[in-house]
Structure formats: structure tokens, C-alpha cells
Scaffold this active site. Sequence first.
Site, PDB file in Angstrom:
ATOM      1  N   ASN A   9     -10.434 -11.744  -0.516  1.00 37.59           N
ATOM      2  CA  ASN A   9     -11.624 -11.059  -0.590  1.00 37.59           C
ATOM      3  C   ASN A   9     -11.823  -9.842   0.259  1.00 37.59           C
ATOM      4  O   ASN A   9     -12.665  -9.174   0.701  1.00 37.59           O
ATOM      5  CB  ASN A   9     -12.655 -11.853   0.158  1.00 37.59           C
ATOM      6  N   ALA A  11     -11.170  -5.895   0.590  1.00 40.03           N
ATOM      7  CA  ALA A  11     -11.500  -4.855  -0.253  1.00 40.03           C
ATOM      8  C   ALA A  11     -10.396  -3.921  -0.462  1.00 40.03           C
ATOM      9  O   ALA A  11     -10.422  -3.342  -1.413  1.00 40.03           O
ATOM     10  CB  ALA A  11     -12.713  -4.125   0.376  1.00 40.03           C
ATOM     11  N   ASP A  75       1.222 -11.936  -0.728  1.00 39.46           N
ATOM     12  CA  ASP A  75       1.616 -12.098   0.798  1.00 39.46           C
ATOM     13  C   ASP A  75       2.202 -10.927   1.148  1.00 39.46           C
ATOM     14  O   ASP A  75       3.190 -10.531   0.508  1.00 39.46           O
ATOM     15  CB  ASP A  75       2.231 -13.449   1.012  1.00 39.46           C
ATOM     16  N   SER A  76       1.936 -10.339   2.380  1.00 36.84           N
ATOM     17  CA  SER A  76       2.666  -9.031   2.674  1.00 36.84           C
ATOM     18  C   SER A  76       2.737  -9.118   4.302  1.00 36.84           C
ATOM     19  O   SER A  76       2.009  -9.657   4.953  1.00 36.84           O
ATOM     20  CB  SER A  76       1.937  -7.959   2.212  1.00 36.84           C
ATOM     21  N   TYR A 160      -0.988  -2.652  10.463  1.00 44.97           N
ATOM     22  CA  TYR A 160      -0.104  -1.767  11.415  1.00 44.97           C
ATOM     23  C   TYR A 160       0.194  -0.493  10.653  1.00 44.97           C
ATOM     24  O   TYR A 160       0.963   0.425  11.239  1.00 44.97           O
ATOM     25  CB  TYR A 160       1.409  -2.450  11.171  1.00 44.97           C
ATOM     26  N   HIS A 188       4.227  -0.477   0.205  1.00 43.69           N
ATOM     27  CA  HIS A 188       5.002  -1.899  -0.505  1.00 43.69           C
ATOM     28  C   HIS A 188       4.002  -2.388  -1.531  1.00 43.69           C
ATOM     29  O   HIS A 188       4.685  -3.063  -2.694  1.00 43.69           O
ATOM     30  CB  HIS A 188       5.293  -2.701   0.667  1.00 43.69           C
ATOM     31  N   ARG A 189       2.575  -2.576  -1.352  1.00 40.81           N
ATOM     32  CA  ARG A 189       1.749  -3.318  -2.380  1.00 40.81           C
ATOM     33  C   ARG A 189       1.747  -2.228  -3.993  1.00 40.81           C
ATOM     34  O   ARG A 189       1.740  -2.833  -4.785  1.00 40.81           O
ATOM     35  CB  ARG A 189       0.384  -3.385  -1.732  1.00 40.81           C
TER      36      ARG A 189
END
EC number: 3.6.1.66
Length: 204
Positions: A9, A11, A75-76, A160, A188-189
Site C-alpha cells: 500500500n 504510494a 522486496d528491496s 535512505y 533499483h526499482r
Amino acid sequence: MKTVVIATNNAHKVSEIRSALNFEGWEFKTLAEAGLVSAPVEDADSFEGNARIKARAAAEAVRAAGLTAAVLADDSGLAVDALDGAPGVYSSRYAGADGDDGANNAKLLAELAAVPDGERTARFVCTLVFMDEDGTETVARGTIEGAIGREARGSEGFGYDPLFIPDAFGGALTLAEVPQARKNAVSHRGNALRALRDSLASDR
């Protein structure tokens, strides 16, 4: 219309995912938008493991509700070389279960206080697990290399971001000092989503 339930969830994540996976006829819903609750224990020792836990739990929630939808989970986190890869899978709770971004960043700076600038290398890592309606799984991973600064700078990011200085910006700016679109182009995403899009597009 193909529905994809995003197992979050958050955003920030949802906006980036919707922008990157803009296949015609696809609609994205958060767990809340789909009327679902899924909060599994993320106890794997890798980003991929935790993403898979979340994807499978969301898929089970979809089935239990009698819906037909694919699911997407991620997951990151941050891996700092001088800390042997920490905070890693504990990135969101580095300062403790009740820690927030400020507390996590403060702990990271304290842990790296004696580390010289040339040894503060780090990377953000993101792993995505996409599970189609029939259970077919597609995994994608993305990273961004950089270093940890000595003070927080910028207000555009979260987590971060104010401490992370990516190599892609020539070591001059943190991820929190650039607009979201510029961040997405190197993050990264963003890199993981582009890899996932390529994999899914080849299967269409």
C-alpha cells in the site's frame, strides 16, 4: 482487462509500478483497493525470498476472496559494503521494529562514522516477483550503485534516499535531490521493473 494486485500500500512504489508496466488493458490495484489484507511474516534471508513470501500470500488472499488477478510483490533494501551487506533485508527496520526513516538513517550514519569516504560504497537492490493468475512466476532484479554520504540531503525521496549518492549522478547528488522521474530512470526499482517488463513482454 487484466488485473494485477500489488502486494503493498506504499504510494511511492505503486506509482512507479503503474508507470513502468503500462501494458494496454492492464489495471493495477493495491491490496487496499482490492479489498484485501495480506501481511505475511517476511523472514527470508534474501530480497527474492521475501518478495516471494509476499507474492504467494497476496495470491492466496486473491483466491480466498474469489477474485481472478495476477499479483506483484517486491522486496528491496540497501547493502553497504563496509557493513558486510547490512542493513540488507532489515533495511526498513534497521533501527528496530518501531524505527522510522530518520532513525534508520541516524543509525547508518553512526555505523559508518569512522569509515573513509572511499570505502562507503553501497547499492540499492530490488527484487520483483510477478505471479500470474495460473501461478506462473517471473522474477526480476535491479540494482543501483553508489555511496553513502555523511549527511542527509534533499526532500524528494524516502527511506535512505537522502544519504545515497548514486554513481549515475557523478557523485554530486543524492536520490532525494532529484525529481521522481529522474530517480526512476536510474533507480533499483526502476531497473527491476524494466527487466520485468521485458520478460513479460516477451511472453505476450
